[in-house]
Motif scaffolding. Structure first.
Motif, short mmCIF file in Angstrom:
data_model
loop_
_atom_site.label_atom_id
_atom_site.label_comp_id
_atom_site.label_asym_id
_atom_site.label_seq_id
_atom_site.Cartn_x
_atom_site.Cartn_y
_atom_site.Cartn_z
N ASN A 40 5.81 13.02 -2.90
CA ASN A 40 4.82 12.50 -2.00
C ASN A 40 4.50 13.95 -1.16
O ASN A 40 5.01 14.87 -1.44
CB ASN A 40 5.37 11.70 -0.82
N GLU A 120 -0.78 12.63 -4.98
CA GLU A 120 -1.62 11.97 -4.14
C GLU A 120 -2.85 13.03 -4.08
O GLU A 120 -3.87 12.66 -3.48
CB GLU A 120 -0.80 12.04 -2.77
N ARG A 128 3.19 7.23 4.40
CA ARG A 128 3.05 6.31 3.63
C ARG A 128 2.48 7.20 2.08
O ARG A 128 2.22 8.30 2.03
CB ARG A 128 1.74 5.41 3.70
N LEU A 129 2.49 6.47 1.13
CA LEU A 129 1.96 6.99 -0.25
C LEU A 129 0.91 6.62 -0.54
O LEU A 129 0.34 5.35 -0.59
CB LEU A 129 3.20 6.45 -1.37
N ARG A 205 4.28 5.70 -9.12
CA ARG A 205 4.27 5.12 -7.69
C ARG A 205 5.36 4.25 -7.34
O ARG A 205 5.59 4.36 -6.01
CB ARG A 205 2.77 4.34 -7.69
N GLN A 206 5.58 3.34 -7.94
CA GLN A 206 6.57 2.38 -7.40
C GLN A 206 7.92 3.27 -7.20
O GLN A 206 8.64 2.96 -6.23
CB GLN A 206 6.97 1.34 -8.59
N GLU A 209 7.44 5.26 -3.84
CA GLU A 209 7.48 4.61 -2.82
C GLU A 209 8.74 3.87 -2.45
O GLU A 209 8.68 3.78 -1.39
CB GLU A 209 6.69 3.11 -3.28
N ASN A 210 9.59 3.71 -3.16
CA ASN A 210 11.18 3.29 -2.94
C ASN A 210 11.96 4.50 -2.28
O ASN A 210 12.80 4.23 -1.86
CB ASN A 210 11.67 2.87 -4.23
N HIS A 214 7.35 3.65 3.45
CA HIS A 214 5.89 3.82 3.20
C HIS A 214 5.51 2.63 4.36
O HIS A 214 5.69 1.34 4.08
CB HIS A 214 5.86 3.27 1.66
N LYS A 254 13.66 1.58 6.35
CA LYS A 254 12.97 0.98 5.24
C LYS A 254 13.00 -0.75 5.33
O LYS A 254 12.11 -1.54 5.26
CB LYS A 254 13.73 1.27 3.86
#
Length: 458
Positions: A40, A120, A128-129, A205-206, A209-210, A214, A254
Motif C-alpha cells: 500500500n 495503487e 485504506r487500500l 488486493r485481498q 487489505e488483510n 482498511h 482491525k
C-alpha cells in the motif's frame, strides 16, 4: 554503490525518525529474487524507504515517469534503481507506452532481482487500500510466460501502517504477508491471460487489505479513531496476552473497523446514534483543549502523576535548555523545508527525514568543532560533548511531551475546581459511550460466535 550508501543512511534515519518501528513476520521476506514486492502507498517516498530498508538484497523501484527529469536527475534516479513507468493520468492527451518499463522489469526479474511496486499508483494519507492497477500482475505473469513459468517469481505483499505518517517520533508497523507463487497461475494464464491478470490482482488486493487498517470511507475512519481513543484501552485489558503489544494493537483496530462495517449494515440507526454521542463528546474535549486519555484517569492518580512530572520538569530544566540550544535549529529546519517545498502532507515525512539526515550531523559536527576550538577540549571531553548532543535532543523531546501532558492535567484540575459539573457531565458521557460499546461488543460476539473481538481479524 550510491544505492548501498543511501540505504545505510536512510536505515539509520528511520530508527531515529520513528519512536517505534515494528515488523511482523519478517521471516517471510525472501533474501533473493526473482521477487516482486507490492505494498500500500500512504506516505509517498517514505514507503519505498521503509520497505527497501527491510530487504537484504538491492531493490529496484517502479516509479512514475514524471519524477524523471533529464540529464543528471535522470541518471541519479536510475543509479538509485528507479524504473520509469508512464501513467495515463499524468499525460491524458498523449499516447503513452510502457514497453520500455515492462522490458526492464522482465529483464530484472529474469536476472533474479527484486522489484518494488505500489499498485495503487498514487499516494494518499488515508487508512485504506484504493483500487489496484493491474501492472504488477501483468509484469509477474508476463515475465513468467516468457520463460514458460520456470522463473519461480514470488509476489510479497507488505502492509505499511503508520500511526501518524507526517509526525516525527510516531510509530510504524510493517505487516509482512505470505508470498504468492506466480507459477500457481500458469494454467489460468495459458487459458485466458487477461482473466488471470484480474484474478491475480484481486488476490493481491485481498492480501494487502488483510495486512493494513482498511476503512472504506473517511467517515468510518473518523468513527474508528474516536472509538479507539475512548475504548481501545478497555479492549486491550481483556485481550489475551499471547501477542506482542504492537501486533495486538493492530488486531484490535482491525476488529473495531470490522465491527463498524457489520453494524453499519445490520443496525445503521445504532451506529448513527453512537456517532452523534462521540462527536458531541469529542467536540467538547476539543473546546476545552483536553484529550480523552485524562478523562479516564482517577483524580488522585492524575494529581500524583502531575506532582511527579512537576519534579521531573524542575530537575530536568537545565538539561532541557542544553538540549534545546543544541537541537532546535537542526530540528526545525526539516519541518520548515518540508512546508516550503510542498503543501501535500504526504510528502512532509520523507522530506523531513531526508533533510534531517543532513542537518543533525552537520550541526553536531559544527558545534563539536566550535566547542573544541573555543574551550580547547581534549579528545575524551570532545567525544563526550559530541555524544551529549543527540542524547540531550531525545531528552528535550521527552521533556516537551511531559510538559504538555502536565499542562493538560493541571487544566483538568482547574476545570474540576471551577466547573465541576462540566467535568462530571463529560465523564458521565464517556461512561455512557463505553457502556454502549460494551453492549455492541457483546452483541457482535454473540451474533458471530466469536471468543474475543480482538482476535476477530487475525
Amino acid at each position: 554503490m550510491l544505492y548501498a550508501i543511501l540505504k545505510l543512511i536512510y536505515k539509520t534515519g528511520l530508527q531515529v525518525f520513528f519512536r517505534r518501528f515494528e515488523v511482523r513476520n519478517r521471516s517471510l521476506m525472501p533474501d533473493e529474487g526473482p521477487l516482486l514486492v507490492v505494498s500500500n502507498h500512504p506516505n509517498t517516498f517514505m514507503d519505498p524507504i521503509v520497505t527497501a530498508s527491510l530487504l537484504r538484497q538491492p531493490v529496484h523501484f517502479i516509479a512514475k515517469s514524471t519524477v524523471f527529469g533529464s540529464g543528471f536527475q535522470s541518471w541519479m534516479l536510475r543509479q538509485m534503481h528507479l524504473i520509469p513507468i508512464h501513467r495515463r493520468e499524468d499525460n491524458p492527451d498523449q499516447a503513452m507506452s510502457n514497453d520500455e518499463a515492462f522490458a526492464a522489469s522482465f529483464k530484472a526479474l529474469q536476472q533474479k532481482k527484486t522489484l518494488l511496486i505500489f499498485p495503487e499508483g498514487n499516494s494518499f494519507n488515508q487508512r485504506r487500500l484504493r483500487k489496484l492497477k493491474t501492472g504488477m500482475a501483468r509484469i509477474a505473469l508476463g515475465a513468467e510466460a516468457d520463460t514458460n513459468f520456470g522463473l519461480g517469481i514470488k509476489i510479497l505483499p507488505v502492509g505499511l501502517n503508520y500511526t501518524a505518517p507526517t509526525r516525527f517520533r510516531s510509530d510504524m508497523f510493517v505487516n509482512i504477508g505470505e508470498p504468492i507463487v506466480v507459477a500457481d497461475y500458469a494454467t489460468a494464464s495459458q487459458q485466458d491471460a487477461q482473466a488471470a491478470v484480474l484474478t491475480l490482482t484481486e488476490e493481491i488486493r485481498q492480501r494487502l487489505e488483510n495486512l493494513i487498517i482498511h476503512t472504506p470511507t473517511d467517515e468510518e475512519d473518523e468513527l474508528a479513531r474516536q472509538i479507539e481513543a475512548v475504548y481501545k484501552e478497555h479492549l486491550a485489558a481483556a485481550a489475551p496476552p499471547d501477542a506482542p503489544a504492537y501486533e495486538q494493537d493492530f488486531l484490535l483496530t482491525k476488529a473495531i473497523v470490522k465491527s463498524i462495517g457489520y453494524f453499519s449494515q445490520t443496525a445503521p440507526a445504532r451506529v448513527a446514534a453512537l456517532k452523534q454521542k462521540l462527536n458531541n463528546y469529542m467536540l467538547q474535549l476539543k473546546r476545552l483543549r483536553l484529550q480523552d486519555a485524562v478523562m479516564g484517569k482517577r483524580s488522585n492518580a492524575i494529581l500524583q502523576q502531575s506532582l511527579l512530572n512537576l519534579l521531573y520538569l524542575t530537575v530536568g530544566f537545565p538539561v532541557y535548555l542544553y538540549g534545546l540550544l543544541h537541537n532546535y535549529i537542526p530540528y526545525i529546519i526539516p519541518s520548515k523545508v518540508a512546508r516550503a517545498v510542498t503543501k501535500e502532507e504526504e510528502w512532509y515525512a520523507p522530506i523531513m527525514l531526508t533533510v534531517g539526515i543532513f542537518t543533525f550531523p552537520l550541526f553536531y559536527l559544527l558545534a563539536g568543532w566550535m566547542a573544541t576550538g573555543l574551550l580547547d577540549l581534549t579528545w575524551p571531553w570532545a567525544l563526550l560533548y559530541f555524544l551529549s548532543l543527540p542524547l540531550s535532543g531525545f531528552f528535550t523531546l521527552h521533556y516537551w511531551n511531559t510538559l504538555q501532558r502536565t499542562q493538560e492535567h493541571w487544566l483538568l484540575f482547574q476545570l474540576f475546581i471551577k466547573r465541576q459539573n462540566l467535568i462530571s457531565d463529560l465523564r458521565q458521557q464517556r461512561q455512557v459511550i463505553i457502556a454502549e460499546l460494551e453492549a455492541a461488543k457483546h452483541d457482535y460476539m454473540e451474533e458471530l460466535k466469536l471468543p474475543f473481538e480482538g482476535k476477530a481479524s487475525s
